[in-house]
Motif scaffolding. Structure first.
Motif, PDB file in Angstrom:
ATOM      1  N   THR A   1      -0.730   5.908  -8.818  1.00  0.00           N
ATOM      2  CA  THR A   1       0.569   5.242  -8.691  1.00  0.00           C
ATOM      3  C   THR A   1       1.100   5.353  -7.267  1.00  0.00           C
ATOM      4  O   THR A   1       1.779   4.439  -6.787  1.00  0.00           O
ATOM      5  CB  THR A   1       1.574   5.875  -9.669  1.00  0.00           C
ATOM      6  OG1 THR A   1       0.960   6.085 -10.934  1.00  0.00           O
ATOM      7  CG2 THR A   1       2.793   5.001  -9.853  1.00  0.00           C
TER       8      THR A   1
ATOM      9  N   THR B   1       0.282   2.331  -4.888  1.00  0.00           N
ATOM     10  CA  THR B   1       0.654   0.954  -5.228  1.00  0.00           C
ATOM     11  C   THR B   1       1.227   0.201  -4.024  1.00  0.00           C
ATOM     12  O   THR B   1       0.818  -0.941  -3.759  1.00  0.00           O
ATOM     13  CB  THR B   1       1.659   0.936  -6.392  1.00  0.00           C
ATOM     14  OG1 THR B   1       1.061   1.552  -7.541  1.00  0.00           O
ATOM     15  CG2 THR B   1       2.070  -0.476  -6.742  1.00  0.00           C
ATOM     16  N   PRO B   2       2.171   0.758  -3.251  1.00  0.00           N
ATOM     17  CA  PRO B   2       2.679   0.011  -2.081  1.00  0.00           C
ATOM     18  C   PRO B   2       1.593  -0.255  -1.039  1.00  0.00           C
ATOM     19  O   PRO B   2       1.599  -1.318  -0.405  1.00  0.00           O
ATOM     20  CB  PRO B   2       3.776   0.941  -1.520  1.00  0.00           C
ATOM     21  CG  PRO B   2       4.159   1.830  -2.665  1.00  0.00           C
ATOM     22  CD  PRO B   2       2.909   2.036  -3.439  1.00  0.00           C
ATOM     23  N   TRP B   3       0.673   0.674  -0.852  1.00  0.00           N
ATOM     24  CA  TRP B   3      -0.424   0.460   0.097  1.00  0.00           C
ATOM     25  C   TRP B   3      -1.305  -0.697  -0.365  1.00  0.00           C
ATOM     26  O   TRP B   3      -1.660  -1.573   0.441  1.00  0.00           O
ATOM     27  CB  TRP B   3      -1.268   1.731   0.219  1.00  0.00           C
ATOM     28  CG  TRP B   3      -0.624   2.843   0.976  1.00  0.00           C
ATOM     29  CD1 TRP B   3       0.235   3.782   0.485  1.00  0.00           C
ATOM     30  CD2 TRP B   3      -0.779   3.131   2.370  1.00  0.00           C
ATOM     31  NE1 TRP B   3       0.621   4.646   1.484  1.00  0.00           N
ATOM     32  CE2 TRP B   3       0.010   4.271   2.642  1.00  0.00           C
ATOM     33  CE3 TRP B   3      -1.515   2.559   3.399  1.00  0.00           C
ATOM     34  CZ2 TRP B   3       0.089   4.830   3.915  1.00  0.00           C
ATOM     35  CZ3 TRP B   3      -1.447   3.123   4.665  1.00  0.00           C
ATOM     36  CH2 TRP B   3      -0.643   4.234   4.918  1.00  0.00           C
ATOM     37  N   ARG B   4      -1.633  -0.727  -1.643  1.00  0.00           N
ATOM     38  CA  ARG B   4      -2.484  -1.799  -2.158  1.00  0.00           C
ATOM     39  C   ARG B   4      -1.787  -3.160  -2.036  1.00  0.00           C
ATOM     40  O   ARG B   4      -2.414  -4.152  -1.676  1.00  0.00           O
ATOM     41  CB  ARG B   4      -2.863  -1.511  -3.612  1.00  0.00           C
ATOM     42  CG  ARG B   4      -3.738  -0.275  -3.779  1.00  0.00           C
ATOM     43  CD  ARG B   4      -4.317  -0.153  -5.174  1.00  0.00           C
ATOM     44  NE  ARG B   4      -3.291   0.058  -6.182  1.00  0.00           N
ATOM     45  CZ  ARG B   4      -3.081  -0.719  -7.224  1.00  0.00           C
ATOM     46  NH1 ARG B   4      -3.813  -1.818  -7.395  1.00  0.00           N
ATOM     47  NH2 ARG B   4      -2.148  -0.440  -8.105  1.00  0.00           N
ATOM     48  N   SER B   5      -0.497  -3.190  -2.345  1.00  0.00           N
ATOM     49  CA  SER B   5       0.260  -4.442  -2.240  1.00  0.00           C
ATOM     50  C   SER B   5       0.303  -4.943  -0.804  1.00  0.00           C
ATOM     51  O   SER B   5       0.132  -6.144  -0.540  1.00  0.00           O
ATOM     52  CB  SER B   5       1.678  -4.242  -2.779  1.00  0.00           C
ATOM     53  OG  SER B   5       1.660  -3.822  -4.118  1.00  0.00           O
ATOM     54  N   MET B   6       0.531  -4.025   0.139  1.00  0.00           N
ATOM     55  CA  MET B   6       0.642  -4.418   1.539  1.00  0.00           C
ATOM     56  C   MET B   6      -0.687  -4.917   2.089  1.00  0.00           C
ATOM     57  O   MET B   6      -0.755  -5.908   2.822  1.00  0.00           O
ATOM     58  CB  MET B   6       1.138  -3.235   2.363  1.00  0.00           C
ATOM     59  CG  MET B   6       1.735  -3.606   3.707  1.00  0.00           C
ATOM     60  SD  MET B   6       3.228  -4.626   3.559  1.00  0.00           S
ATOM     61  CE  MET B   6       4.308  -3.487   2.667  1.00  0.00           C
TER      62      MET B   6
ATOM     63  N   ALA C   1      -3.212  -6.192   0.326  1.00  0.00           N
ATOM     64  CA  ALA C   1      -3.523  -7.472  -0.300  1.00  0.00           C
ATOM     65  C   ALA C   1      -2.738  -8.607   0.345  1.00  0.00           C
ATOM     66  O   ALA C   1      -3.272  -9.701   0.575  1.00  0.00           O
ATOM     67  CB  ALA C   1      -3.230  -7.402  -1.797  1.00  0.00           C
ATOM     68  N   ALA C   2      -1.464  -8.351   0.662  1.00  0.00           N
ATOM     69  CA  ALA C   2      -0.648  -9.378   1.314  1.00  0.00           C
ATOM     70  C   ALA C   2      -1.174  -9.689   2.713  1.00  0.00           C
ATOM     71  O   ALA C   2      -1.149 -10.847   3.154  1.00  0.00           O
ATOM     72  CB  ALA C   2       0.807  -8.910   1.380  1.00  0.00           C
TER      73      ALA C   2
ATOM     74  N   ASP D   1      -4.114 -11.944   2.374  1.00  0.00           N
ATOM     75  CA  ASP D   1      -3.700 -13.284   1.947  1.00  0.00           C
ATOM     76  C   ASP D   1      -3.218 -14.130   3.126  1.00  0.00           C
ATOM     77  O   ASP D   1      -3.274 -15.371   3.070  1.00  0.00           O
ATOM     78  CB  ASP D   1      -2.595 -13.183   0.895  1.00  0.00           C
ATOM     79  CG  ASP D   1      -3.130 -12.734  -0.454  1.00  0.00           C
ATOM     80  OD1 ASP D   1      -4.355 -12.813  -0.665  1.00  0.00           O
ATOM     81  OD2 ASP D   1      -2.306 -12.286  -1.288  1.00  0.00           O
TER      82      ASP D   1
ATOM     83  N   GLU E   1       7.605   3.780 -12.661  1.00  0.00           N
ATOM     84  CA  GLU E   1       6.631   2.690 -12.499  1.00  0.00           C
ATOM     85  C   GLU E   1       5.592   2.720 -13.614  1.00  0.00           C
ATOM     86  O   GLU E   1       5.227   1.675 -14.169  1.00  0.00           O
ATOM     87  CB  GLU E   1       5.941   2.799 -11.144  1.00  0.00           C
ATOM     88  CG  GLU E   1       4.883   1.726 -10.935  1.00  0.00           C
ATOM     89  CD  GLU E   1       4.139   1.871  -9.621  1.00  0.00           C
ATOM     90  OE1 GLU E   1       2.941   1.524  -9.586  1.00  0.00           O
ATOM     91  OE2 GLU E   1       4.747   2.319  -8.637  1.00  0.00           O
TER      92      GLU E   1
ATOM     93  N   ASP F   1      -4.784   0.024 -17.772  1.00  0.00           N
ATOM     94  CA  ASP F   1      -4.870  -0.406 -16.381  1.00  0.00           C
ATOM     95  C   ASP F   1      -6.349  -0.597 -16.034  1.00  0.00           C
ATOM     96  O   ASP F   1      -7.049   0.358 -15.682  1.00  0.00           O
ATOM     97  CB  ASP F   1      -4.222   0.643 -15.470  1.00  0.00           C
ATOM     98  CG  ASP F   1      -4.047   0.145 -14.046  1.00  0.00           C
ATOM     99  OD1 ASP F   1      -4.751  -0.804 -13.663  1.00  0.00           O
ATOM    100  OD2 ASP F   1      -3.216   0.720 -13.310  1.00  0.00           O
TER     101      ASP F   1
END
Length: 347
Positions: free
Chosen positions: A178, A181-186, A188-189, A192, A285, A293
């Motif tokens: 958990t 999560t912010p590292w993975r989101s950043m 991935a963005a 993209d 979260e 998951d």
């Protein structure tokens, strides 16, 4: 409101919950799940504090199970169950029951907890510190749809990931996962923003023996199909991720545990918020989703050993050429060894 019960039963605890709700004038409370917290006396306060904060988003009945194990097997306490029933402001949003188990009751904790579960509501079991080797087969874990552990609290966090992979069951999750999560989101963005870009390698930098770093590296290796290596820094926590591409390196670097910098070719550097979150935020979260998951499962099964094997080996350092000694410092030739003369045979 707080009600203390000594040498009690599950039936009496349920009656105390009803009595407490009537006393504060709220006979019906819209709770969405039961959160079972399995901990010890030392960590119970912090765990319950985090659960109370998380209950603002997820109203719940919190059952804190504290097993009072005697240090000496010969002096095992008599079987007993003590409880504290809390309703109102002291219980966060919902209800709290602190259960202290003694003696043989410890071996039947599930029998104590089962009558106290909310009917027709999901059950989540959380081990803040010490967790069983196989959470699904644990008597309390078997009652839950979701089982939350924290590999970071283990004595050997990285080795614990191997055990988690070997015993994984749908519904298992880890707060070490958990945290990223912010590292993975950043990341991935960032990918993209450059569609079609091909990543050829990855590096995750962070504190030694940090399971979140291992999980992040395994996630990158699993999802991108590239070798990922772990490097050690002084922290705090994770400090940088570098993705190698043919157009340059994409870098997400955080040195202060709060603010990160995203750098990539063709784009100006950006400051992004990437603060280290406390336990209450992590728990909240995890309570948002109670389905398995699958991404965590795939990442976990990638394996720490496979990650180490796929990482490129560091280039060997060139050995320094031996320096010739000065003539004055030349070592003298060794003197010939003196062997004992053979004795003459006696006539």
């Amino acid at each position: 409101m707080k009600i203390d019960l000594t040498d009690t039963t599950s039936s009496k605890i349920n009656n105390a919950l009803v009595q407490g709700r009537r006393a504060i004038g709220t006979p019906a409370i819209g709770m969405v799940l039961t959160l079972v917290i399995v901990t010890d006396e030392e960590h119970a306060y912090d765990a319950l504090k985090a659960a109370n904060e998380a209950s603002r988003e997820h109203p719940s009945r919190k059952l804190v199970v504290i097993k009072r194990v005697s240090r000496s097997p010969r002096n095992r306490a008599a079987a007993r169950l003590d409880a504290e029933v809390r309703v109102g402001t002291s219980a966060g949003t919902g209800e709290t029951v602190v259960l202290r188990l003694y003696g043989e009751v410890i071996d039947h904790a599930q029998s104590v907890v089962l009558p106290l579960l909310l009917p027709d509501a999901p059950v989540v079991v959380w081990w803040p510190v010490t967790s069983p080797l196989d959470p699904e087969r644990d008597p309390l874990g078997a009652l839950a749809q979701r089982r939350v552990t924290d590999t970071y609290a283990a004595e050997e966090p990285v080795s614990e990931l191997t055990a988690r992979a070997a015993n994984y069951a749908p519904g298992d999750t880890d707060l070490a996962w958990t945290r990223i999560t912010p590292w993975r989101s950043m990341l991935a963005a960032a990918l993209d923003q450059q569609p079609g870009i091909k990543v050829t390698g990855a590096e995750v930098e962070g504190e030694d023996c940090n399971p979140s770093g291992e999980l992040l590296a395994m996630w990158l290796a699993d999802r991108l199909g590239v070798p990922a290596r772990r490097t050690v820094s002084e922290g705090p926590g994770l400090t940088a991720v570098r993705l190698e591409t043919k157009d340059g390196v994409i870098t997400l670097e955080r040195t202060d545990g709060a603010l990160a910098r995203l750098s990539m070719k063709g784009h100006p550097d950006r400051a992004v918020a990437l603060k280290r979150r406390d336990t209450a935020e992590l728990l909240a979260e995890e309570l948002r989703r109670l389905d398995p998951d699958t991404v965590y499962a795939s990442t976990l099964k990638y394996g720490v050993e496979r990650l180490a094997a796929a990482a490129p080996a560091p280039a060997p350092r060139a050995a320094a050429a031996p320096q010739a000694k000065e003539p004055a410092e030349a070592e003298p030739a060794p003197a010939p060894s003196k062997k004992a003369a053979p004795k003459k045979a006696a006539k």
